[in-house]
Design a protein around this motif. Structure first.
Motif, PDB file in Angstrom:
ATOM      1  N   LYS A 175      -8.945  -4.499 -23.444  1.00  0.00           N
ATOM      2  CA  LYS A 175      -7.824  -3.304 -22.733  1.00  0.00           C
ATOM      3  C   LYS A 175      -7.388  -4.341 -21.100  1.00  0.00           C
ATOM      4  O   LYS A 175      -6.326  -4.190 -20.581  1.00  0.00           O
ATOM      5  N   ILE A 176      -8.439  -5.364 -20.869  1.00  0.00           N
ATOM      6  CA  ILE A 176      -8.282  -6.011 -19.646  1.00  0.00           C
ATOM      7  C   ILE A 176      -7.237  -7.228 -19.916  1.00  0.00           C
ATOM      8  O   ILE A 176      -7.292  -8.098 -20.527  1.00  0.00           O
ATOM      9  N   ILE A 177      -5.829  -7.466 -19.335  1.00  0.00           N
ATOM     10  CA  ILE A 177      -4.963  -8.534 -20.032  1.00  0.00           C
ATOM     11  C   ILE A 177      -5.158  -9.406 -18.600  1.00  0.00           C
ATOM     12  O   ILE A 177      -4.848 -10.287 -18.347  1.00  0.00           O
ATOM     13  N   GLY A 178      -6.065  -9.527 -17.110  1.00  0.00           N
ATOM     14  CA  GLY A 178      -6.300  -9.828 -15.921  1.00  0.00           C
ATOM     15  C   GLY A 178      -6.688 -10.173 -15.233  1.00  0.00           C
ATOM     16  O   GLY A 178      -7.151  -8.775 -15.432  1.00  0.00           O
ATOM     17  N   ARG A 179      -6.716 -11.346 -14.168  1.00  0.00           N
ATOM     18  CA  ARG A 179      -7.205 -10.253 -12.579  1.00  0.00           C
ATOM     19  C   ARG A 179      -6.352 -10.648 -11.685  1.00  0.00           C
ATOM     20  O   ARG A 179      -5.104 -11.322 -12.129  1.00  0.00           O
ATOM     21  N   ALA A 180      -6.510  -9.105 -10.747  1.00  0.00           N
ATOM     22  CA  ALA A 180      -4.935  -9.214  -9.949  1.00  0.00           C
ATOM     23  C   ALA A 180      -6.076  -9.440  -8.164  1.00  0.00           C
ATOM     24  O   ALA A 180      -6.850  -9.646  -8.046  1.00  0.00           O
ATOM     25  N   VAL A 225     -13.574   1.264 -19.325  1.00  0.00           N
ATOM     26  CA  VAL A 225     -12.068   0.780 -20.473  1.00  0.00           C
ATOM     27  C   VAL A 225     -12.984  -0.543 -21.227  1.00  0.00           C
ATOM     28  O   VAL A 225     -13.378  -1.545 -21.063  1.00  0.00           O
ATOM     29  N   PRO A 226     -12.163  -0.964 -22.344  1.00  0.00           N
ATOM     30  CA  PRO A 226     -12.747  -1.992 -23.109  1.00  0.00           C
ATOM     31  C   PRO A 226     -12.682  -3.440 -22.364  1.00  0.00           C
ATOM     32  O   PRO A 226     -11.284  -3.253 -21.884  1.00  0.00           O
ATOM     33  N   ILE A 236       2.348   1.122 -18.480  1.00  0.00           N
ATOM     34  CA  ILE A 236       1.861   0.540 -17.139  1.00  0.00           C
ATOM     35  C   ILE A 236       0.837   0.319 -17.242  1.00  0.00           C
ATOM     36  O   ILE A 236       0.094   0.200 -17.311  1.00  0.00           O
ATOM     37  N   LEU A 237       0.895  -1.109 -16.255  1.00  0.00           N
ATOM     38  CA  LEU A 237      -0.159  -2.432 -15.468  1.00  0.00           C
ATOM     39  C   LEU A 237      -0.612  -1.146 -15.322  1.00  0.00           C
ATOM     40  O   LEU A 237      -0.311  -1.050 -13.728  1.00  0.00           O
ATOM     41  N   VAL A 238      -2.450  -1.220 -14.873  1.00  0.00           N
ATOM     42  CA  VAL A 238      -3.229  -0.144 -14.071  1.00  0.00           C
ATOM     43  C   VAL A 238      -3.614  -1.909 -13.010  1.00  0.00           C
ATOM     44  O   VAL A 238      -4.501  -2.762 -14.174  1.00  0.00           O
ATOM     45  N   VAL A 239      -4.433  -1.313 -12.024  1.00  0.00           N
ATOM     46  CA  VAL A 239      -5.029  -2.285 -11.101  1.00  0.00           C
ATOM     47  C   VAL A 239      -6.040  -1.037 -10.705  1.00  0.00           C
ATOM     48  O   VAL A 239      -5.931  -1.232  -9.789  1.00  0.00           O
ATOM     49  N   LYS A 240      -6.978  -1.495 -10.802  1.00  0.00           N
ATOM     50  CA  LYS A 240      -8.353  -0.826 -10.924  1.00  0.00           C
ATOM     51  C   LYS A 240      -9.356  -2.200 -10.476  1.00  0.00           C
ATOM     52  O   LYS A 240      -9.535  -3.105 -10.291  1.00  0.00           O
ATOM     53  N   ALA A 255      -6.830  -5.973 -14.400  1.00  0.00           N
ATOM     54  CA  ALA A 255      -5.172  -5.584 -14.205  1.00  0.00           C
ATOM     55  C   ALA A 255      -5.627  -4.590 -15.793  1.00  0.00           C
ATOM     56  O   ALA A 255      -6.093  -5.738 -16.410  1.00  0.00           O
ATOM     57  N   PHE A 256      -5.164  -3.738 -16.495  1.00  0.00           N
ATOM     58  CA  PHE A 256      -5.588  -3.244 -17.826  1.00  0.00           C
ATOM     59  C   PHE A 256      -4.393  -2.360 -18.555  1.00  0.00           C
ATOM     60  O   PHE A 256      -3.467  -1.902 -17.040  1.00  0.00           O
ATOM     61  N   HIS A 257      -4.090  -2.532 -19.310  1.00  0.00           N
ATOM     62  CA  HIS A 257      -3.382  -1.250 -19.908  1.00  0.00           C
ATOM     63  C   HIS A 257      -3.754  -0.490 -20.421  1.00  0.00           C
ATOM     64  O   HIS A 257      -5.375  -1.170 -21.340  1.00  0.00           O
ATOM     65  N   ASP A 258      -4.440   1.097 -20.465  1.00  0.00           N
ATOM     66  CA  ASP A 258      -5.317   1.541 -21.173  1.00  0.00           C
ATOM     67  C   ASP A 258      -4.376   2.925 -22.271  1.00  0.00           C
ATOM     68  O   ASP A 258      -3.256   3.809 -20.719  1.00  0.00           O
TER      69      ASP A 258
END
Length: 176
Positions: free
Chosen positions: A168-173, A164-165, A89-93, A74-77
């Motif tokens: 910017k990664i804010i967690g695992r999903a 993505v730096p 928005i929170l994005v998951v990839k 999960a990240f924001h960018d």
């Protein structure tokens, strides 16, 4: 203790335990909820057509130790916020590329370490929306950056907006 020797709880005792647990939850809830929300959350993909096979995710916030290809992150960018019209928005990839991996981008497709990852079907839309896209090139992912990708052909992901730096990664999903 054998089953026959175990004392049985009366209905009144069971109801007292249930009621006590409920009261405790009500009393502690306002204090525990913020603590839990600071570390865990649920994310829902707002898109009609998701970039992944799932739309709902359980997210554990915090640094991801030793990210590995295949993890959902999960990240924001701000590159994503541009197409979301300023919404944060929170994005998951999927994590598709890590530092040291070799990425080859052509006008029509992307390869990671020689493995074909998919077409760049959204290039006409990217140009129409005047969004920046990675130019055709071959590069090695530098330390502290990651390539995050969706799995569907129409995914707007790292094949367009790049790396993505780590900050910017804010967690695992995980999908739910």
């Amino acid at each position: 203790m054998p089953e026959a020797e175990r004392p049985k709880l009366s209905i009144r005792s069971k109801l007292t335990l249930i009621l006590g647990a409920g009261v405790l939850a009500v009393l502690l809830g306002p204090f525990l909820r913020p603590a839990i929300a600071a570390h865990y959350g649920i994310s829902m993909d707002p898109q009609y057509q998701s970039c992944l096979p799932w739309s709902n995710f359980f997210v554990k916030y915090g640094p991801v130790q030793h990210p590995k290809v295949g993890m959902l992150l999960a990240f924001h960018d701000r590159k994503i916020d541009v197409i979301a019209h300023g919404q944060n928005i929170l994005v998951v990839k999927y994590l598709a590329g890590v530092p040291g991996d070799v990425v080859r981008i052509t006008p029509k497709a992307i390869w990671i370490n020689g493995k074909y990852w998919g077409k760049r079907w959204l290039m006409p839309w990217v140009r129409h929306e005047h969004l920046k896209a990675l130019p055709p090139e071959t590069f090695t992912i530098p330390k502290g950056k990651y390539l995050l990708m969706g799995t569907t052909p129409g995914a707007y992901d790292g094949r367009y907006w790049g790396l993505v730096p780590a900050r910017k990664i804010i967690g695992r999903a995980w999908p739910i």
